[in-house]
Design a protein around this motif. Structure first.
Motif, PDB file in Angstrom:
ATOM      1  N   ALA A 196       0.844  -1.196   0.000  1.00 23.20           N
ATOM      2  CA  ALA A 196       0.000   0.000   0.000  1.00 23.20           C
ATOM      3  C   ALA A 196       0.873   1.237   0.000  1.00 23.20           C
ATOM      4  CB  ALA A 196      -0.921   0.007   1.215  1.00 23.20           C
ATOM      5  N   THR A 197       0.319   2.317  -0.517  1.00 20.64           N
ATOM      6  CA  THR A 197       1.030   3.587  -0.511  1.00 20.64           C
ATOM      7  C   THR A 197       0.041   4.738  -0.595  1.00 20.64           C
ATOM      8  OG1 THR A 197       2.783   4.893  -1.554  1.00 20.64           O
ATOM      9  CG2 THR A 197       1.338   3.666  -3.023  1.00 20.64           C
ATOM     10  N   ASN A 198       0.432   5.866   0.011  1.00 14.79           N
ATOM     11  CA  ASN A 198      -0.335   7.098  -0.191  1.00 14.79           C
ATOM     12  C   ASN A 198       0.446   8.070  -1.064  1.00 14.79           C
ATOM     13  OD1 ASN A 198       1.667   8.120   1.461  1.00 14.79           O
ATOM     14  ND2 ASN A 198       0.338   8.549   3.194  1.00 14.79           N
ATOM     15  N   ARG A 199       1.535   7.584  -1.657  1.00 12.31           N
ATOM     16  CA  ARG A 199       2.389   8.419  -2.490  1.00 12.31           C
ATOM     17  C   ARG A 199       1.997   8.326  -3.962  1.00 12.31           C
ATOM     18  NH1 ARG A 199       4.256  11.522   1.436  1.00 12.31           N
ATOM     19  NH2 ARG A 199       5.410  10.364   2.996  1.00 12.31           N
ATOM     20  N   ASP A 200       2.404   9.318  -4.718  1.00 17.04           N
ATOM     21  CA  ASP A 200       2.250   9.303  -6.168  1.00 17.04           C
ATOM     22  C   ASP A 200       3.463   8.560  -6.734  1.00 17.04           C
ATOM     23  OD1 ASP A 200       2.213   9.815  -8.900  1.00 17.04           O
ATOM     24  OD2 ASP A 200       1.387  11.824  -8.665  1.00 17.04           O
ATOM     25  N   LEU A 201       3.306   7.267  -6.970  1.00 18.52           N
ATOM     26  CA  LEU A 201       4.451   6.454  -7.410  1.00 18.52           C
ATOM     27  C   LEU A 201       4.924   6.850  -8.806  1.00 18.52           C
ATOM     28  CD1 LEU A 201       3.632   2.863  -6.095  1.00 18.52           C
ATOM     29  CD2 LEU A 201       4.983   4.672  -5.034  1.00 18.52           C
ATOM     30  N   GLU A 202       4.005   7.289  -9.642  1.00 18.92           N
ATOM     31  CA  GLU A 202       4.406   7.722 -10.981  1.00 18.92           C
ATOM     32  C   GLU A 202       5.344   8.935 -10.895  1.00 18.92           C
ATOM     33  OE1 GLU A 202       0.727   5.372 -11.182  1.00 18.92           O
ATOM     34  OE2 GLU A 202       1.305   7.121 -10.008  1.00 18.92           O
ATOM     35  N   GLU A 203       5.025   9.847  -9.988  1.00 21.87           N
ATOM     36  CA  GLU A 203       5.901  10.999  -9.788  1.00 21.87           C
ATOM     37  C   GLU A 203       7.238  10.563  -9.200  1.00 21.87           C
ATOM     38  OE1 GLU A 203       6.135  15.015  -7.003  1.00 21.87           O
ATOM     39  OE2 GLU A 203       4.178  14.175  -7.498  1.00 21.87           O
ATOM     40  N   ALA A 204       7.196   9.595  -8.257  1.00 23.92           N
ATOM     41  CA  ALA A 204       8.430   9.100  -7.652  1.00 23.92           C
ATOM     42  C   ALA A 204       9.328   8.431  -8.689  1.00 23.92           C
ATOM     43  CB  ALA A 204       8.100   8.124  -6.522  1.00 23.92           C
ATOM     44  N   ILE A 205       8.717   7.734  -9.656  1.00 21.49           N
ATOM     45  CA  ILE A 205       9.501   7.122 -10.747  1.00 21.49           C
ATOM     46  C   ILE A 205      10.181   8.205 -11.568  1.00 21.49           C
ATOM     47  CG2 ILE A 205       9.319   5.826 -12.917  1.00 21.49           C
ATOM     48  CD1 ILE A 205       7.022   4.234 -11.556  1.00 21.49           C
ATOM     49  N   ALA A 206       9.437   9.267 -11.876  1.00 21.89           N
ATOM     50  CA  ALA A 206      10.007  10.372 -12.662  1.00 21.89           C
ATOM     51  C   ALA A 206      11.146  11.054 -11.919  1.00 21.89           C
ATOM     52  CB  ALA A 206       8.913  11.380 -12.995  1.00 21.89           C
ATOM     53  N   GLU A 207      11.056  11.096 -10.583  1.00 23.38           N
ATOM     54  CA  GLU A 207      12.101  11.725  -9.770  1.00 23.38           C
ATOM     55  C   GLU A 207      13.281  10.789  -9.517  1.00 23.38           C
ATOM     56  OE1 GLU A 207       9.995  12.746  -6.253  1.00 23.38           O
ATOM     57  OE2 GLU A 207       9.181  14.617  -7.061  1.00 23.38           O
ATOM     58  N   GLY A 208      13.127   9.513  -9.881  1.00 24.29           N
ATOM     59  CA  GLY A 208      14.205   8.555  -9.672  1.00 24.29           C
ATOM     60  C   GLY A 208      14.258   7.963  -8.279  1.00 24.29           C
ATOM     61  N   THR A 209      13.174   8.113  -7.484  1.00 21.74           N
ATOM     62  CA  THR A 209      13.172   7.585  -6.118  1.00 21.74           C
ATOM     63  C   THR A 209      12.377   6.284  -5.987  1.00 21.74           C
ATOM     64  OG1 THR A 209      11.259   8.980  -5.563  1.00 21.74           O
ATOM     65  CG2 THR A 209      13.461   9.873  -5.107  1.00 21.74           C
ATOM     66  N   PHE A 210      11.760   5.825  -7.073  1.00 22.25           N
ATOM     67  CA  PHE A 210      11.054   4.539  -7.043  1.00 22.25           C
ATOM     68  C   PHE A 210      11.313   3.802  -8.346  1.00 22.25           C
ATOM     69  CE2 PHE A 210       7.598   1.476  -6.745  1.00 22.25           C
ATOM     70  CZ  PHE A 210       7.609   1.197  -5.381  1.00 22.25           C
ATOM     71  N   ARG A 211      11.598   2.503  -8.212  1.00 19.44           N
ATOM     72  CA  ARG A 211      11.951   1.688  -9.377  1.00 19.44           C
ATOM     73  C   ARG A 211      10.725   1.408 -10.242  1.00 19.44           C
ATOM     74  NH1 ARG A 211      16.871  -1.865  -8.620  1.00 19.44           N
ATOM     75  NH2 ARG A 211      15.920  -2.977 -10.363  1.00 19.44           N
ATOM     76  N   GLU A 212      10.867   1.646 -11.534  1.00 15.33           N
ATOM     77  CA  GLU A 212       9.748   1.405 -12.442  1.00 15.33           C
ATOM     78  C   GLU A 212       9.441  -0.080 -12.558  1.00 15.33           C
ATOM     79  OE1 GLU A 212       8.165   2.735 -16.883  1.00 15.33           O
ATOM     80  OE2 GLU A 212      10.223   3.202 -16.265  1.00 15.33           O
ATOM     81  N   ASP A 213      10.492  -0.947 -12.525  1.00 16.79           N
ATOM     82  CA  ASP A 213      10.244  -2.386 -12.634  1.00 16.79           C
ATOM     83  C   ASP A 213       9.504  -2.912 -11.400  1.00 16.79           C
ATOM     84  OD1 ASP A 213      12.458  -1.924 -11.036  1.00 16.79           O
ATOM     85  OD2 ASP A 213      13.797  -3.294 -12.113  1.00 16.79           O
ATOM     86  N   LEU A 214       9.809  -2.375 -10.213  1.00 19.14           N
ATOM     87  CA  LEU A 214       9.068  -2.775  -9.017  1.00 19.14           C
ATOM     88  C   LEU A 214       7.625  -2.288  -9.096  1.00 19.14           C
ATOM     89  CD1 LEU A 214       8.855  -3.981  -6.200  1.00 19.14           C
ATOM     90  CD2 LEU A 214       9.799  -1.852  -5.278  1.00 19.14           C
ATOM     91  N   TYR A 215       7.441  -1.086  -9.596  1.00 23.15           N
ATOM     92  CA  TYR A 215       6.087  -0.545  -9.756  1.00 23.15           C
ATOM     93  C   TYR A 215       5.226  -1.486 -10.598  1.00 23.15           C
ATOM     94  CZ  TYR A 215       2.393   2.440 -11.688  1.00 23.15           C
ATOM     95  OH  TYR A 215       1.182   2.950 -12.094  1.00 23.15           O
ATOM     96  N   HIS A 216       5.764  -1.961 -11.709  1.00 21.49           N
ATOM     97  CA  HIS A 216       4.985  -2.841 -12.580  1.00 21.49           C
ATOM     98  C   HIS A 216       4.735  -4.200 -11.927  1.00 21.49           C
ATOM     99  CE1 HIS A 216       4.810  -0.026 -15.821  1.00 21.49           C
ATOM    100  NE2 HIS A 216       6.128   0.072 -15.920  1.00 21.49           N
ATOM    101  N   ARG A 217       5.686  -4.676 -11.114  1.00 19.80           N
ATOM    102  CA  ARG A 217       5.486  -5.933 -10.398  1.00 19.80           C
ATOM    103  C   ARG A 217       4.405  -5.804  -9.329  1.00 19.80           C
ATOM    104  NH1 ARG A 217       7.004 -11.140 -11.861  1.00 19.80           N
ATOM    105  NH2 ARG A 217       8.788 -10.937 -13.262  1.00 19.80           N
ATOM    106  N   LEU A 218       4.387  -4.662  -8.643  1.00 16.48           N
ATOM    107  CA  LEU A 218       3.384  -4.440  -7.602  1.00 16.48           C
ATOM    108  C   LEU A 218       2.009  -4.154  -8.185  1.00 16.48           C
ATOM    109  CD1 LEU A 218       5.392  -2.113  -5.185  1.00 16.48           C
ATOM    110  CD2 LEU A 218       4.696  -4.458  -4.702  1.00 16.48           C
ATOM    111  N   ASN A 219       2.003  -3.542  -9.330  1.00 19.13           N
ATOM    112  CA  ASN A 219       0.781  -3.005  -9.908  1.00 19.13           C
ATOM    113  C   ASN A 219       0.030  -4.027 -10.764  1.00 19.13           C
ATOM    114  OD1 ASN A 219      -0.941  -0.778 -10.099  1.00 19.13           O
ATOM    115  ND2 ASN A 219      -0.122  -0.207 -12.092  1.00 19.13           N
ATOM    116  N   VAL A 220       0.120  -5.303 -10.404  1.00 20.92           N
ATOM    117  CA  VAL A 220      -0.636  -6.333 -11.124  1.00 20.92           C
ATOM    118  C   VAL A 220      -2.125  -6.034 -11.007  1.00 20.92           C
ATOM    119  CG1 VAL A 220      -1.178  -8.795 -11.251  1.00 20.92           C
ATOM    120  CG2 VAL A 220       1.171  -8.057 -10.760  1.00 20.92           C
ATOM    121  N   VAL A 221      -2.567  -5.776  -9.780  1.00 21.97           N
ATOM    122  CA  VAL A 221      -3.941  -5.341  -9.521  1.00 21.97           C
ATOM    123  C   VAL A 221      -3.856  -4.139  -8.586  1.00 21.97           C
ATOM    124  CG1 VAL A 221      -6.183  -5.918  -8.528  1.00 21.97           C
ATOM    125  CG2 VAL A 221      -4.890  -7.666  -9.775  1.00 21.97           C
TER     126      VAL A 221
END
Length: 476
Positions: free
Chosen positions: A281-306
């Protein structure tokens, strides 16, 4: 409090546990043999077992195997004065919640016991999805019949029976943990543990060992191997709350768990394989974090199955009356008082307030009102809400009209040109972060909370503006 069974063939150890746990309000039963312990477990409900491995007659490992066959969600902490790596591995494979060598540190044992009891609470406390009447609900419930909540219920029903990784998104206080618990209790893993890891509450330096465990000698003070939450939850579910706040290094290890179902403990070379479902779970804007380089895009796609979006309370105001009724029933029971009526002006205020803290803030508001009214009708003045309805929004608007407006006028009277906008925004951000760090005493975690930013995002901005922060204090 809790009912704890301690099994050891030494009377001195049993007495020590009775003193240690009894002083904390727990009820302690004891047994000197595994056979007697198994009989006690048949006769009475227990919340936790603390058991020595070396016992006369049936040994602790065999007893552990039988306990897990009969009560798979009951946590068992094992201990021994003759620890070997093989014993630790076998106990972990059989489902031990934790493993301690004698003599153990009482504070460490109490910390392990607290974690185990929290696991018991989560496993046994059922989450009810919008009951017909709130009067009969003894535990936690997700309340709401708005279209947004109907979408949440349907999503829980669709994903619960699958093994899919689920990302639960929503503002702080919307009930993301309750959604995760509901998914687990309706899944095929419901009879196995659900372990919750609050990633933002644990300093980053400790989070890795909390999740993955460590080997003896991994760092100063690591006197014995310790298994992490992922091993404890094998066969069950791990809920990673506020996943958007973890460091890139830990993100890489979580990604490997999702891809390969394996990892290495801190300081270890042995690959540990786990059968665990991950909810996050998160209350953060993960898409923005990816753009800022603070969150991995590959992890985002793995977490974002549903993805399940939990709506904020201001977007489902029609649910507020039922939520108020539920919290009145719940806290009146806890406080042993009559459920009071709510005056029309109080109902109006509850319905029209902004609720930036969402359902959690509403719950605290009702609880405090009940404490101070003591069963008498709740009036608008009894509700601990800051100022007038919409005051938060009005305060921000007023600040923009007055203080910030004057500042902007003065700035543009002096500075114009190609970088006027960029320079103003950069300086304003630098001053905002500096003030947050000052108020937080240099603690980056606290400053991030003040600003509504993730820890990695704040850290990147501190480096960008070359600001000073107390990173040592953050790690403690």
């Amino acid at each position: 409090m809790s009912n704890i069974l301690v099994v050891d063939d030494e009377s001195s150890v049993l007495s020590a546990f009775q003193d240690l746990l009894g002083s904390g309000g727990h009820t302690v039963a004891t047994a000197r043999r595994a056979e007697a312990a198994l009989e006690l477990l048949k006769a009475d409900p227990f919340d936790l077992v603390v058991m020595d491995i070396c016992l006369l007659g049936m040994d602790g490992l065999e007893a552990l195997r039988r306990i897990k066959e009969q009560q798979p969600t009951l946590p068992v902490i094992v201990m021994t004065g003759h620890g070997t790596m093989q014993t630790a591995i076998e106990a972990t494979k059989l489902g031990a919640f934790d493993y301690h060598l004698k003599p153990f540190d009482p504070a460490e044992m109490l910390a392990a016991i607290d974690k185990a009891l929290e696991s018991t609470r989560l496993s046994r406390s059922q989450v009810v999805l919008d009951p017909e009447t709130t009067a009969a609900v003894a535990g936690d419930a997700i309340i709401g019949r708005s279209p947004g909540m109907q979408q949440v219920y349907m999503a829980i029903g669709r994903v619960a029976a699958t093994e899919a990784t689920v990302l639960i998104r929503g503002e702080s206080g919307t009930g993301k943990e309750l959604v995760a618990r509901a998914i687990h209790q309706h899944s095929r893993r419901a009879a196995r543990p659900l372990l919750v890891v609050n990633c933002v509450a644990i300093p980053d330096t400790l989070l890795e060992s909390e999740l993955f465990g460590y080997e003896r000698g991994a760092f100063t003070g690591a006197t014995a191997r310790k298994t992490g939450k992922l091993e404890h939850a094998s066969g069950g579910t791990v809920f990673l709350d506020e996943i958007g706040d973890v460091s890139l290094g830990i993100q890489a290890k979580v990604l490997r768990v999702l891809q390969e179902r394996c990892f290495e403990r801190l300081g270890g070379k042995e690959t540990v394989h786990v059968d665990v479902r991950v909810l996050a779970a998160t209350n953060r804007d993960l898409e923005e974090a990816i753009a800022e380089g603070t969150f991995r895009e590959d992890l985002y796609h793995r977490l974002n199955v549903v993805t399940i979006h939990v709506p904020p309370l201001r977007e489902r105001r029609e649910d507020i009356p039922r939520l108020v009724d539920y919290f009145l029933e719940r806290y009146a029971r806890e406080l042993n008082t009559d459920k009071p009526p709510v005056a029309p002006d109080a109902h109006r205020l509850l319905q029209e307030s902004l609720w930036p803290g969402n359902v959690r803030q509403l719950a605290h508001c009702i609880q405090r009102a009940l404490i101070f009214t003591r069963g008498y009708p709740i009036q608008a003045g009894d509700l601990p809400l800051p100022g007038e309805v919409g005051s938060d929004r009005a305060a921000v608007s007023g600040l923009g009209d007055q203080g910030l407006g004057e500042l902007v006028r003065r700035y543009l009277a002096t500075y114009t040109g190609d970088r006027a906008h960029e320079a103003f925004i950069e300086q304003a951000e630098k001053l905002l972060i500096s003030e947050a760090l000052r108020r937080a005493g240099g603690n980056q975690t606290h400053a991030a909370r003040l600003l509504g930013l993730s820890r990695p995002t704040l850290h990147a901005k501190i480096q960008k503006h070359k600001l000073h922060a107390d990173t040592d204090r953050q790690a403690r």
